[in-house]
Design an enzyme around this catalytic site. Sequence first.
Site, PDB file in Angstrom:
ATOM      1  N   GLU A 308     -93.695 -54.206  36.185  1.00  0.00           N
ATOM      2  CA  GLU A 308     -94.739 -53.189  36.075  1.00  0.00           C
ATOM      3  C   GLU A 308     -96.072 -53.771  35.614  1.00  0.00           C
ATOM      4  O   GLU A 308     -96.788 -53.181  34.822  1.00  0.00           O
ATOM      5  CB  GLU A 308     -94.278 -52.076  35.124  1.00  0.00           C
ATOM      6  CG  GLU A 308     -93.039 -51.358  35.608  1.00  0.00           C
ATOM      7  CD  GLU A 308     -92.607 -50.216  34.721  1.00  0.00           C
ATOM      8  OE1 GLU A 308     -92.209 -49.178  35.260  1.00  0.00           O
ATOM      9  OE2 GLU A 308     -92.674 -50.372  33.482  1.00  0.00           O
ATOM     10  N   ASP A 382     -83.891 -46.441  36.770  1.00  0.00           N
ATOM     11  CA  ASP A 382     -84.740 -46.280  35.584  1.00  0.00           C
ATOM     12  C   ASP A 382     -84.339 -45.047  34.797  1.00  0.00           C
ATOM     13  O   ASP A 382     -85.014 -44.021  34.867  1.00  0.00           O
ATOM     14  CB  ASP A 382     -86.213 -46.174  36.007  1.00  0.00           C
ATOM     15  CG  ASP A 382     -87.176 -46.179  34.823  1.00  0.00           C
ATOM     16  OD1 ASP A 382     -86.743 -46.500  33.706  1.00  0.00           O
ATOM     17  OD2 ASP A 382     -88.359 -45.861  35.028  1.00  0.00           O
ATOM     18  N   GLU A 410     -86.929 -39.174  28.705  1.00  0.00           N
ATOM     19  CA  GLU A 410     -88.036 -39.344  29.648  1.00  0.00           C
ATOM     20  C   GLU A 410     -87.799 -38.594  30.954  1.00  0.00           C
ATOM     21  O   GLU A 410     -88.687 -37.903  31.456  1.00  0.00           O
ATOM     22  CB  GLU A 410     -88.234 -40.833  29.923  1.00  0.00           C
ATOM     23  CG  GLU A 410     -89.278 -41.130  30.981  1.00  0.00           C
ATOM     24  CD  GLU A 410     -89.394 -42.616  31.290  1.00  0.00           C
ATOM     25  OE1 GLU A 410     -90.166 -42.964  32.192  1.00  0.00           O
ATOM     26  OE2 GLU A 410     -88.707 -43.434  30.620  1.00  0.00           O
TER      27      GLU A 410
END
Length: 717
Positions: A308, A382, A410
């Site tokens: 990332e 993820d 998340e």
Amino acid sequence: MQKLCFLLVCLLWLIHPLQADDGYRLWQRYDRMQDAAKLQQYQQTVTGLWVEGTSPTLIAAKKELSNGLSGLLGKEVPEVKQLTQNGTVIAGTPASSSLISSLNISEKLKSLGEEGYLLLTTNANGRKSTVIAANTDIGVLYGSFHFLRLLQTQQDISNLSLSSAPKVKHRVLNHWDNLDRTVERGYSGFSLWDWHRLPDYIDQRYIDYARANASIGINGTVLTNVNANALVLTKDYLVKVAALADAFRPYGLKVYLTARFSAPIEIGGLKTADPLDPAVQAWWKKKAEEIYSYVPDFGGFLVKANSEGQPGPQNYGRNHADGANMLADAVGPKGGIVMWRAFVYDDKEPDDRAKQAYNEFKPLDGTFRKNVLVQVKNGAIDFQPREPFHPLFGAMPKTPLMMEFQITQEYLGQGTTLAYLSPMYKETLEADTYAKGKGSTVAKVVDGTLDNHQLTGVAGVANIGTDRNWTGHLFGQSNWYAFGRLAWNHTLSSEEIADEWLRMTFTGNPAFVNPVKDMMLASHETVVNYMTPLGLHHIMGWSHHYGPSPWIKDKHRADWTSVYYHRADEKGIGFDRTKTGSNAVAQYFPPVEKQFASLKNCPEKYLLWFHHVSWDFKTNSGRKLWDELCLRYQAGVDGVRQMQKTWATVEDHVDAERFEHTKSLLRIQEKEAVWWRDACLLYFQTFSKRPIPQGVEQPAHTLDYYMKLDPKFVPGI
């Protein structure tokens, strides 16, 4: 007027007599137990406290036992200096306590290592006593918390004979906290770490944070975000880190830091961060020496590199082992470790992002230093609501792999959703890799028993902040608790852990515990149903990951979009990861590959993860895929409504503050579940061209309405 006010107070007490509780005490509530018979039994069993030793850890154990026993028993439990009656709780090590040493239990302690402990009912100097013994002071503290947990959960303590030791060595929280006190993917306020007032001001919350972690056996904390800021490695911040380490040390909690790979350039004045450059290697060794001068028991580094956009060894044509080994050599002389994250994907879009970590790390097996743990997420994408286990588990037998779970929610509704995550953690831990035949579970990879690794670890991405109840959603505390308990002993069941947490956090009344425990155990599946049923994944909102957005496409890289993952078209839906697609199934061992690759035998919960399936495919229920998908979404909504009904039935057993807190958030969760169901089904219907079946509520708005929803300032970005 005074009489009127008094009568009003009495009326309110009669309506809801339980004392208000804001959740700050977590599961460490030492209120006088309400069961009169059990209270009397405990008062007869525990009459005094004897703790020999003056170390900060033993002092902490004595304080915890004194406060806990006195609170639970409703009367002071005095500290005694000699055994004149039955019922003394004796805590210590053979080295700190002559009384413990005289009990001849050294053989029993041998196998318990540095952190294990014994809880034993025995005769000491002719008096029936309860002994909490360990080889080390921290073992005594862990044992003290276990003993208090037995009382809090109203267990029989009259004839104890049990031992416990952790199955994993490093049990660590990862805080994604930034130096400006924002928290990436945090949904419970700002960072606990008040850098501005450190090192001189030690907030009581730091102590209570350490107590809470010690009570469930967590022994490490990474203070800073994996998207690291090199400033934390400078002197100005190291003195602050040292102050936190000093506060945590009595509770066995080691401090770790994230290392930004480009730090030699950013704060060191070098022109390169090449891990094979002698100047860079020397810089990191000097930096490590500096850190250890402030924090002698510094745990080591956690690193996110070449993922990332983060800098890493690949910037210089090197591999992950080159980078990890350089840092391992820097901290190794002081006993430090490096936790090198395997969550990697570069700027070049792969054919399937699920394959990239395996492709990069599998060839490096056996090339890492002995003090390196490769930290692998539970699944290959993820932290999705549900993922099959990561194919790296079992695939690197020469390298210790550290599990990375996400405690913060998340992708699971964030701060407004009740989702008890122990069943999700257990689903991964109990999965069979078949690396060495049947029974080669992920848990055996992680605890080192499959490949005889002594260096072992489990990490949990924390959701702990400045909110008064620590985790935003009160039930978020259960996931912190569950993570710690499973990190210590992964054989515990989700039901056992939920039962403990409820009894310690609320009440032991079965009229409360039984229905709420059932609610918790069903909650994860409920959330999966209204978000990503049947193996769907990564269809959340762009960037902030809040709410449904299966229509996201045309971003600067495809694997940051939803359509990349669900691949819906007029023929069907799902990501083909068999040999006719990306062939990601080939990364698993043959028995697992064979199962996942078979449309007939693939577990239905992973169906759309591994297969692009026709809308008319017949599912296990006998229904066509489209109808099954719709009904799963409806089941998720119904599940939330059932949680609301369950919670309403226990109002008399919960204080008003925590009852209303949970009730309000369940109301929000129901709205979000409906939003998910309606938005996803309307969108997927544009491909299936089929009507929404009977038994599923019709959407209240149009697809265009949902596509235009754009939540602002979602926390945790």
